[in-house]
Design a protein around this motif. Sequence first.
Motif, PDB file in Angstrom:
ATOM      1  N   LEU A 110       0.868  -1.178   0.000  1.00 17.32           N
ATOM      2  CA  LEU A 110       0.000   0.000   0.000  1.00 17.32           C
ATOM      3  C   LEU A 110       0.903   1.227   0.000  1.00 17.32           C
ATOM      4  N   HIS A 111       0.840   2.025  -1.064  1.00 12.91           N
ATOM      5  CA  HIS A 111       1.660   3.222  -1.200  1.00 12.91           C
ATOM      6  C   HIS A 111       0.837   4.427  -0.745  1.00 12.91           C
ATOM      7  N   VAL A 112       1.386   5.205   0.190  1.00  7.21           N
ATOM      8  CA  VAL A 112       0.645   6.322   0.784  1.00  7.21           C
ATOM      9  C   VAL A 112       1.494   7.591   0.831  1.00  7.21           C
ATOM     10  N   GLU A 113       0.808   8.698   1.021  1.00  7.76           N
ATOM     11  CA  GLU A 113       1.458   9.988   1.211  1.00  7.76           C
ATOM     12  C   GLU A 113       0.941  10.599   2.505  1.00  7.76           C
ATOM     13  N   GLY A 114       1.865  11.188   3.281  1.00  7.16           N
ATOM     14  CA  GLY A 114       1.473  11.868   4.511  1.00  7.16           C
ATOM     15  C   GLY A 114       1.396  10.976   5.735  1.00  7.16           C
ATOM     16  N   LEU A 115       2.118   9.871   5.722  1.00  9.29           N
ATOM     17  CA  LEU A 115       2.155   9.004   6.904  1.00  9.29           C
ATOM     18  C   LEU A 115       3.291   9.485   7.798  1.00  9.29           C
ATOM     19  N   ASP A 116       2.974   9.874   9.021  1.00  9.35           N
ATOM     20  CA  ASP A 116       3.990  10.381   9.943  1.00  9.35           C
ATOM     21  C   ASP A 116       4.554   9.270  10.830  1.00  9.35           C
ATOM     22  N   ALA A 117       5.021   8.226  10.166  1.00  5.79           N
ATOM     23  CA  ALA A 117       5.691   7.099  10.821  1.00  5.79           C
ATOM     24  C   ALA A 117       6.984   6.845  10.063  1.00  5.79           C
ATOM     25  N   ILE A 118       8.015   6.474  10.789  1.00  5.33           N
ATOM     26  CA  ILE A 118       9.313   6.276  10.159  1.00  5.33           C
ATOM     27  C   ILE A 118       9.447   4.872   9.562  1.00  5.33           C
ATOM     28  N   SER A 119      10.400   4.733   8.668  1.00  5.23           N
ATOM     29  CA  SER A 119      10.650   3.448   8.024  1.00  5.23           C
ATOM     30  C   SER A 119      10.960   2.393   9.076  1.00  5.23           C
ATOM     31  N   GLY A 120      10.327   1.224   8.943  1.00 10.46           N
ATOM     32  CA  GLY A 120      10.491   0.128   9.896  1.00 10.46           C
ATOM     33  C   GLY A 120       9.397   0.049  10.937  1.00 10.46           C
ATOM     34  N   THR A 121       8.553   1.076  11.008  1.00  8.96           N
ATOM     35  CA  THR A 121       7.484   1.120  12.014  1.00  8.96           C
ATOM     36  C   THR A 121       6.482  -0.015  11.802  1.00  8.96           C
ATOM     37  N   PRO A 122       6.117  -0.741  12.867  1.00  9.22           N
ATOM     38  CA  PRO A 122       5.082  -1.773  12.751  1.00  9.22           C
ATOM     39  C   PRO A 122       3.696  -1.143  12.574  1.00  9.22           C
ATOM     40  N   VAL A 123       2.943  -1.673  11.641  1.00  7.57           N
ATOM     41  CA  VAL A 123       1.562  -1.243  11.396  1.00  7.57           C
ATOM     42  C   VAL A 123       0.651  -2.312  11.976  1.00  7.57           C
ATOM     43  N   VAL A 124      -0.324  -1.894  12.807  1.00 10.33           N
ATOM     44  CA  VAL A 124      -1.204  -2.884  13.445  1.00 10.33           C
ATOM     45  C   VAL A 124      -2.605  -2.917  12.836  1.00 10.33           C
ATOM     46  N   ASP A 125      -2.970  -1.900  12.047  1.00 10.08           N
ATOM     47  CA  ASP A 125      -4.265  -1.946  11.365  1.00 10.08           C
ATOM     48  C   ASP A 125      -4.307  -0.908  10.257  1.00 10.08           C
ATOM     49  N   ILE A 126      -5.163  -1.173   9.281  1.00  7.14           N
ATOM     50  CA  ILE A 126      -5.383  -0.311   8.130  1.00  7.14           C
ATOM     51  C   ILE A 126      -6.891  -0.229   7.948  1.00  7.14           C
ATOM     52  N   LYS A 127      -7.416   1.003   7.873  1.00  2.86           N
ATOM     53  CA  LYS A 127      -8.863   1.171   7.710  1.00  2.86           C
ATOM     54  C   LYS A 127      -9.132   2.221   6.637  1.00  2.86           C
ATOM     55  N   PRO A 128     -10.089   1.978   5.760  1.00  8.33           N
ATOM     56  CA  PRO A 128     -10.434   3.010   4.783  1.00  8.33           C
ATOM     57  C   PRO A 128     -11.120   4.180   5.483  1.00  8.33           C
ATOM     58  N   VAL A 129     -10.875   5.379   4.980  1.00  7.92           N
ATOM     59  CA  VAL A 129     -11.555   6.555   5.520  1.00  7.92           C
ATOM     60  C   VAL A 129     -12.911   6.661   4.836  1.00  7.92           C
ATOM     61  N   MET A 130     -13.960   6.702   5.641  1.00  5.91           N
ATOM     62  CA  MET A 130     -15.333   6.827   5.146  1.00  5.91           C
ATOM     63  C   MET A 130     -15.940   8.091   5.726  1.00  5.91           C
ATOM     64  N   ARG A 131     -16.622   8.854   4.889  1.00  9.55           N
ATOM     65  CA  ARG A 131     -17.263  10.102   5.339  1.00  9.55           C
ATOM     66  C   ARG A 131     -18.075   9.913   6.609  1.00  9.55           C
ATOM     67  N   GLU A 132     -18.758   8.805   6.675  1.00  7.02           N
ATOM     68  CA  GLU A 132     -19.665   8.572   7.798  1.00  7.02           C
ATOM     69  C   GLU A 132     -18.946   8.397   9.131  1.00  7.02           C
ATOM     70  N   PHE A 133     -17.636   8.166   9.105  1.00  7.14           N
ATOM     71  CA  PHE A 133     -16.862   8.056  10.339  1.00  7.14           C
ATOM     72  C   PHE A 133     -16.113   9.332  10.672  1.00  7.14           C
ATOM     73  N   LEU A 134     -16.209  10.330   9.806  1.00  5.60           N
ATOM     74  CA  LEU A 134     -15.576  11.619  10.088  1.00  5.60           C
ATOM     75  C   LEU A 134     -16.399  12.349  11.149  1.00  5.60           C
ATOM     76  N   PRO A 135     -15.821  13.351  11.790  1.00  6.79           N
ATOM     77  CA  PRO A 135     -16.567  14.060  12.846  1.00  6.79           C
ATOM     78  C   PRO A 135     -17.878  14.649  12.345  1.00  6.79           C
ATOM     79  N   ARG A 136     -18.893  14.542  13.168  1.00  6.97           N
ATOM     80  CA  ARG A 136     -20.192  15.132  12.893  1.00  6.97           C
ATOM     81  C   ARG A 136     -20.254  16.436  13.675  1.00  6.97           C
ATOM     82  N   GLY A 137     -20.547  17.519  12.990  1.00  4.26           N
ATOM     83  CA  GLY A 137     -20.612  18.809  13.669  1.00  4.26           C
ATOM     84  C   GLY A 137     -19.261  19.501  13.708  1.00  4.26           C
TER      85      GLY A 137
END
Length: 157
Positions: A110-137
């Motif tokens: 998975l190629h991404v831009e704007g990840l503020d983690a350094i090379s070698g960092t363990p990733v424990v989960d990946i979730k798609p961003v959905m409008r419905e989970f963004l802040p309401r209000g």
Amino acid sequence: MDFVIQAVGHVHGGRADPIDDDWGASRSTIELNSNIFTPEALAGLDAFSHVEIIFVFDKVAPDKIEKGSRHPRGRQDWPLTGIFAQRGKNRPNRLGVTVCKILSVEGTSLHVEGLDAISGTPVVDIKPVMREFLPRGEVRQPEWVGELMAAYWQSSD
């Protein structure tokens, strides 16, 4: 209660050092653990524009964990703030969460831009961003946060 969380993959590329600012143009790849996952695990993710990455600040030493309050970035002119009222890496469970732009998906990469983690960092989960989970209000925050974050996503290019 204790939990066991296993890395689903690791960050490759991007930065080698955890510098506080200029993360906006950082490009990196999350390589899934191929002993556990096949490309099917990322199927359909390329239909989304952004992804939320949950990772471990694994380079933070246990004796550096903050359980109380501190001045963000050590700045005495900013208020003494509890660790759960900031996003610093010295958190009790050392978990970071960042919303990144998806550049591409190739196999178990998975190629991404704007990840503020350094090379070698363990990733424990990946979730798609959905409008419905963004802040309401309205979203509100203290004034010092805007000052702290002013250069965080800028590009040093």
